[in-house]
Design a protein around this motif. Structure first.
Motif, short mmCIF file in Angstrom:
data_model
loop_
_atom_site.label_atom_id
_atom_site.label_comp_id
_atom_site.label_asym_id
_atom_site.label_seq_id
_atom_site.Cartn_x
_atom_site.Cartn_y
_atom_site.Cartn_z
N SER A 260 50.06 19.44 33.43
CA SER A 260 50.51 18.13 32.91
C SER A 260 51.91 17.91 32.98
N ARG A 311 48.17 14.33 32.36
CA ARG A 311 48.17 15.02 33.69
C ARG A 311 48.03 13.74 34.56
N GLN A 315 50.99 13.89 37.18
CA GLN A 315 50.74 14.39 38.61
C GLN A 315 51.02 13.51 39.57
#
Length: 413
Positions: A260, A311, A315
């Motif tokens: 995360s 996340r 990401q």
């Protein structure tokens, strides 16, 4: 460092001398490290002290890499009245462990029992738990080379010896199983793999996984797997997690720091899989080790639903950053012939091959002093020879572009 204004320290002794309790001989041998800064660090400090602006191509902290966070949601997640209750669970709150298991199910199509998961404050702490579980003083662990230098300190603190095995490069990185076999002896307890490796960015391929399992089975070894960068495959293709490994006793580590992009939140985990009898025995012992420290705090565990959810945004931003910087790097490399990029499949770093006309440290210092660019020398990651530099791919694009321009200018003079 001196302690002043307290009951111990020079201020409490009329002579002003350091008390005998601080003498070197009083410290354990396991902390007998070289504490003086290396030459590259000294050069960087000198430039900072002089007010010189340095472009940093070693960025590893996503919180300081210009990534956009949902700060309000993240901070509000820590305001949970349940955190006022103290419910000491050695493996961590079951609700939090179920969320970790759910992450593996959703993102990696892998089922893991929450009872086999132990929460820790960091993957470093997870390593320490596993080393304490597996090793007596002087036992040995096989670790990849090149790889992250943190292993040496973790091993020292647990009185464990590291024996390197080589990753070799031939149009891509691969495990040298011959060197792995050469490193084993009667005191070897486990093999460490980093999936994908830092800094080479190479994943453990399915045939290598099968061979690793056979090797560990034949020699009664455990497998320790670091998967902190698993979600950062550059081609966006899902890579198998070794949490699914059942052939040998396997300990897989990961956490919020990379998943995360929240290293400051200090929550990681250790998943134990493999033959059921060995897993049960390992978990029973790990639970006692974790119960001794009870290090993971309640607010972070209760905030995990929100923190793991981040996340999805983080990401995508980091992978876009990595992609853009790799494209820029390829563009600049195409305009010269001195420096080349080694094949990289995942993670946040890239390895550059450069002429080995001087030590990597000397070269990095030269780049720092003449181009005002900070870049890692290969020896920092235990490359077997000179001729390597390592750059971060999460550096902000403008800094990365200019930093590589300056670096390549030095290399091509």
């Amino acid at each position: 460092m001196f302690f002043t204004g307290t009951a111990i320290g020079p201020c409490s002794h009329s002579s002003g001398m350091i008390p005998a309790m601080f003498s070197k001989g009083r410290f354990s041998k396991r902390t007998d490290w070289a504490l003086n800064p290396n030459r590259l660090t000294e050069a960087l400090r000198e430039l900072h002290a002089a007010g010189t602006e340095v472009l940093d191509l070693t960025v590893s902290n996503p919180a300081r890499a210009g990534i956009v966070y949902d700060s309000e949601t993240i901070l509000n997640s820590l305001r949970n009245r349940g955190a006022m209750d103290y419910d000491p669970q050695p493996k961590g709150l079951l609700s939090a462990r179920k969320l970790v298991a759910d992450y593996y199910q959703k993102d990696h199509l892998c089922t893991v029992d929450p009872e086999s998961i132990v929460l820790t404050t960091s993957t470093s702490e997870g390593y320490s738990y596993v080393l304490r579980l597996l090793c007596n003083s002087g036992d040995q662990i096989l670790v990849p080379k090149p790889s992250y230098p943190l292993f040496e300190f973790l091993a020292d603190l647990q009185d464990v010896k590291l024996v390197p095995y080589q990753l070799i490069y031939d149009h891509g990185w691969q495990i040298d199983f011959h060197s792995l076999a050469q490193g084993i002896n009667e005191r070897t307890r486990a093999v460490v793999v980093v999936h994908p490796n830092n800094p080479t960015g190479s994943f453990v391929r399915p045939p290598e996984r099968a061979e690793l399992n056979q090797f560990c089975f034949d020699h009664d070894l455990s497998l320790i797997v670091d998967e902190v960068f698993l979600d950062y495959a550059h081609d966006h293709a899902r890579r198998d997690t070794l949490v699914s490994n059942q052939e040998v006793l396997t300990f897989t580590l990961s956490g919020l720091s990379k998943i995360s992009g929240l290293p400051q939140m200090k929550l990681a985990w250790l998943a134990t899989t493999g033959p059921s009898d060995k897993v049960i025995a390992a978990i029973e012992r790990l639970e006692i080790i974790a119960d001794t420290y009870l290090s993971v705090n309640a607010p972070i565990q209760l905030a995990l639903p929100v923190l793991l959810e981040q996340r999805k945004s983080i990401q995508s931003q980091l992978l876009e950053r990595v992609r853009d910087n790799l494209q820029e790097l390829d563009r600049q490399l195409a305009q010269q012939k001195i420096c080349t990029k080694l094949n990289v499949k995942g993670g946040w770093y890239v390895v550059l091959r450069v002429p080995a006309v001087q030590s990597d440290e000397d070269l990095a210092i030269k780049i720092l002093r003449e181009a005002f660019v900070s870049i890692h020398p290969g020896h920092f990651y235990d490359f077997p020879a000179d001729g390597y530099l390592v750059a971060s791919l999460i550096t902000q694009p403008g800094d990365f572009r200019e930093g590589m321009v300056r670096t390549l200018d030095i290399l091509n003079r």
